[in-house]
Scaffold this motif. Structure first.
Motif, PDB file in Angstrom:
ATOM      1  N   LEU A  61       4.566  -3.172  14.918  1.00  0.00           N
ATOM      2  CA  LEU A  61       3.547  -3.632  13.976  1.00  0.00           C
ATOM      3  C   LEU A  61       2.164  -3.185  14.423  1.00  0.00           C
ATOM      4  N   ASP A  62       1.430  -2.570  13.494  1.00  0.00           N
ATOM      5  CA  ASP A  62       0.020  -2.232  13.719  1.00  0.00           C
ATOM      6  C   ASP A  62      -0.789  -3.034  12.705  1.00  0.00           C
ATOM      7  N   ARG A  63      -1.653  -3.930  13.180  1.00  0.00           N
ATOM      8  CA  ARG A  63      -2.366  -4.854  12.297  1.00  0.00           C
ATOM      9  C   ARG A  63      -3.864  -4.793  12.573  1.00  0.00           C
ATOM     10  N   HIS A  64      -4.657  -4.744  11.498  1.00  0.00           N
ATOM     11  CA  HIS A  64      -6.105  -4.834  11.624  1.00  0.00           C
ATOM     12  C   HIS A  64      -6.674  -5.424  10.333  1.00  0.00           C
ATOM     13  N   GLU A  91      -1.458  -4.145   7.437  1.00  0.00           N
ATOM     14  CA  GLU A  91      -0.394  -3.962   8.425  1.00  0.00           C
ATOM     15  C   GLU A  91       0.435  -2.725   8.104  1.00  0.00           C
ATOM     16  N   THR A  92       0.825  -2.008   9.130  1.00  0.00           N
ATOM     17  CA  THR A  92       1.826  -0.955   9.009  1.00  0.00           C
ATOM     18  C   THR A  92       2.984  -1.320   9.921  1.00  0.00           C
ATOM     19  N   ILE A  93       4.153  -1.529   9.318  1.00  0.00           N
ATOM     20  CA  ILE A  93       5.341  -1.956  10.060  1.00  0.00           C
ATOM     21  C   ILE A  93       6.350  -0.820  10.059  1.00  0.00           C
ATOM     22  N   THR A  94       6.943  -0.548  11.206  1.00  0.00           N
ATOM     23  CA  THR A  94       7.955   0.494  11.337  1.00  0.00           C
ATOM     24  C   THR A  94       9.255  -0.126  11.811  1.00  0.00           C
ATOM     25  N   THR A 115       3.588  -0.490   4.548  1.00  0.00           N
ATOM     26  CA  THR A 115       2.181  -0.850   4.758  1.00  0.00           C
ATOM     27  C   THR A 115       1.794  -1.916   3.754  1.00  0.00           C
ATOM     28  N   LEU A 116       1.334  -3.059   4.250  1.00  0.00           N
ATOM     29  CA  LEU A 116       0.956  -4.196   3.416  1.00  0.00           C
ATOM     30  C   LEU A 116      -0.510  -4.542   3.629  1.00  0.00           C
ATOM     31  N   SER A 117      -1.145  -5.010   2.552  1.00  0.00           N
ATOM     32  CA  SER A 117      -2.483  -5.587   2.651  1.00  0.00           C
ATOM     33  C   SER A 117      -2.436  -7.000   2.099  1.00  0.00           C
ATOM     34  N   TYR A 118      -2.951  -7.954   2.867  1.00  0.00           N
ATOM     35  CA  TYR A 118      -2.934  -9.350   2.451  1.00  0.00           C
ATOM     36  C   TYR A 118      -4.210  -9.688   1.693  1.00  0.00           C
ATOM     37  N   LEU A 119      -4.032 -10.269   0.490  1.00  0.00           N
ATOM     38  CA  LEU A 119      -5.132 -10.456  -0.442  1.00  0.00           C
ATOM     39  C   LEU A 119      -6.132 -11.504   0.024  1.00  0.00           C
ATOM     40  N   GLU A 120      -5.675 -12.550   0.671  1.00  0.00           N
ATOM     41  CA  GLU A 120      -6.584 -13.619   1.074  1.00  0.00           C
ATOM     42  C   GLU A 120      -7.240 -13.342   2.424  1.00  0.00           C
ATOM     43  N   SER A 121      -6.459 -12.875   3.382  1.00  0.00           N
ATOM     44  CA  SER A 121      -6.972 -12.687   4.741  1.00  0.00           C
ATOM     45  C   SER A 121      -7.573 -11.306   4.969  1.00  0.00           C
ATOM     46  N   GLU A 179       0.830  -1.212   0.000  1.00  0.00           N
ATOM     47  CA  GLU A 179       0.000   0.000   0.000  1.00  0.00           C
ATOM     48  C   GLU A 179       0.862   1.259   0.000  1.00  0.00           C
ATOM     49  N   ASP A 180       1.911   1.242   0.814  1.00  0.00           N
ATOM     50  CA  ASP A 180       2.780   2.412   0.924  1.00  0.00           C
ATOM     51  C   ASP A 180       4.115   1.965   1.487  1.00  0.00           C
ATOM     52  N   VAL A 181       5.163   2.714   1.188  1.00  0.00           N
ATOM     53  CA  VAL A 181       6.495   2.382   1.685  1.00  0.00           C
ATOM     54  C   VAL A 181       7.321   3.660   1.719  1.00  0.00           C
ATOM     55  N   SER A 182       8.188   3.768   2.708  1.00  0.00           N
ATOM     56  CA  SER A 182       9.063   4.936   2.826  1.00  0.00           C
ATOM     57  C   SER A 182      10.064   4.989   1.683  1.00  0.00           C
ATOM     58  N   ASP A 183      10.489   6.194   1.354  1.00  0.00           N
ATOM     59  CA  ASP A 183      11.550   6.359   0.362  1.00  0.00           C
ATOM     60  C   ASP A 183      12.829   5.680   0.864  1.00  0.00           C
ATOM     61  N   GLY A 184      13.551   5.097  -0.068  1.00  0.00           N
ATOM     62  CA  GLY A 184      14.834   4.504   0.282  1.00  0.00           C
ATOM     63  C   GLY A 184      14.791   3.035   0.663  1.00  0.00           C
ATOM     64  N   VAL A 185      13.602   2.409   0.659  1.00  0.00           N
ATOM     65  CA  VAL A 185      13.516   0.974   0.924  1.00  0.00           C
ATOM     66  C   VAL A 185      13.775   0.244  -0.385  1.00  0.00           C
ATOM     67  N   ASP A 186      14.797  -0.595  -0.416  1.00  0.00           N
ATOM     68  CA  ASP A 186      15.248  -1.224  -1.653  1.00  0.00           C
ATOM     69  C   ASP A 186      14.233  -2.239  -2.184  1.00  0.00           C
TER      70      ASP A 186
END
Length: 239
Positions: free
Chosen positions: A108-111, A87-90, A77-83, A47-54
């Protein structure tokens, strides 16, 4: 004499067979037929990612087992297609799973979000395939009866979809469940359009045919769909 001739003729045949087997083993078709060598199916959407993440960009699909390393302060920030997990991970090390991530050394913030998980997963497997056309049999109406509406390919839980195209161009939106509404066309100058940032949304409960290029989807808007933006999960259409 006959024995020597027999050996002389058998040797080239064996060599030819061995060469044929080597060619088959090295061919792309042979590799594609081996499930162990086939590309892993995607399980998560970036969904989103900080600049500089390879190696990771927004709207990328990631397969289970992929690892992403985040520096202090960087987020993913990831979204899982099946479940339908969001998630937003820092910071830390993130390992993509089938339904959620494993995180070491980060927060980790997950909902869970409303989404059409199984169908999103099927649609993601078609992403990036050139020239894909979706063919469907048209509903058949008996004489004197109105043709039934087609079944939806996807259900969206927001009224403003996110459109991902393989190339810039027009997207047509046709309302199927209400007669008398003109076909509308949206010209997408790039390959991504978040309709929450421009234009009116679709109607909750409505059924639409949305097409771009040679590909189309029949899309149902959930009766309780909310307006506005937010995560692409639950409002993503990828052509």
């Amino acid at each position: 004499m006959s024995v020597a001739m027999s050996v002389a003729f058998q040797m080239p045949v064996r060599s030819a067979v061995a060469g044929t087997l080597l060619l088959l083993a090295a061919s792309p078709l042979a590799l594609a037929a081996d499930p162990a060598l086939a590309p892993a199916a995607p399980t998560a959407l970036v969904e989103d990612v900080s600049d500089g993440v390879d190696g990771v960009q927004p709207m990328d699909y990631l397969a289970a087992g992929r690892t992403v390393t985040l520096k202090t302060g960087q987020t993913l920030t990831l979204s899982y297609l099946e479940s339908c997990v969001n998630e937003t991970i820092t910071g830390g090390s993130v390992t993509v799973g089938a339904r959620e991530s494993a995180v070491q050394g980060g927060s980790l913030d997950r909902h869970t979000l409303p989404c059409d998980g199984g169908k999103l997963l099927l649609a993601s497997n078609e992403a990036g395939k050139a020239g894909v056309t979706v063919f469907r049999s048209a509903p058949i109406a008996l004489p004197g009866m109105k043709a039934p509406l087609p079944k939806p390919d996807l259900t969206l839980f927001k009224t403003h979809p996110v459109l991902i195209l393989s190339a810039p161009g027009p997207v047509t939106i046709d309302r199927l469940d209400v007669q008398g509404i003109a076909l509308s066309t949206v010209n997408v100058p790039g390959t991504t359009l978040d309709t929450a940032k421009s234009g009116a949304g679709l109607e909750p409960g409505g059924l639409y045919k949305i097409a771009a290029g040679q590909k189309s989807f029949v899309v149902k808007i959930d009766e309780k769909a909310a307006a506005g933006g937010g995560p692409a999960l639950g409002r993503l259409i990828r052509f």
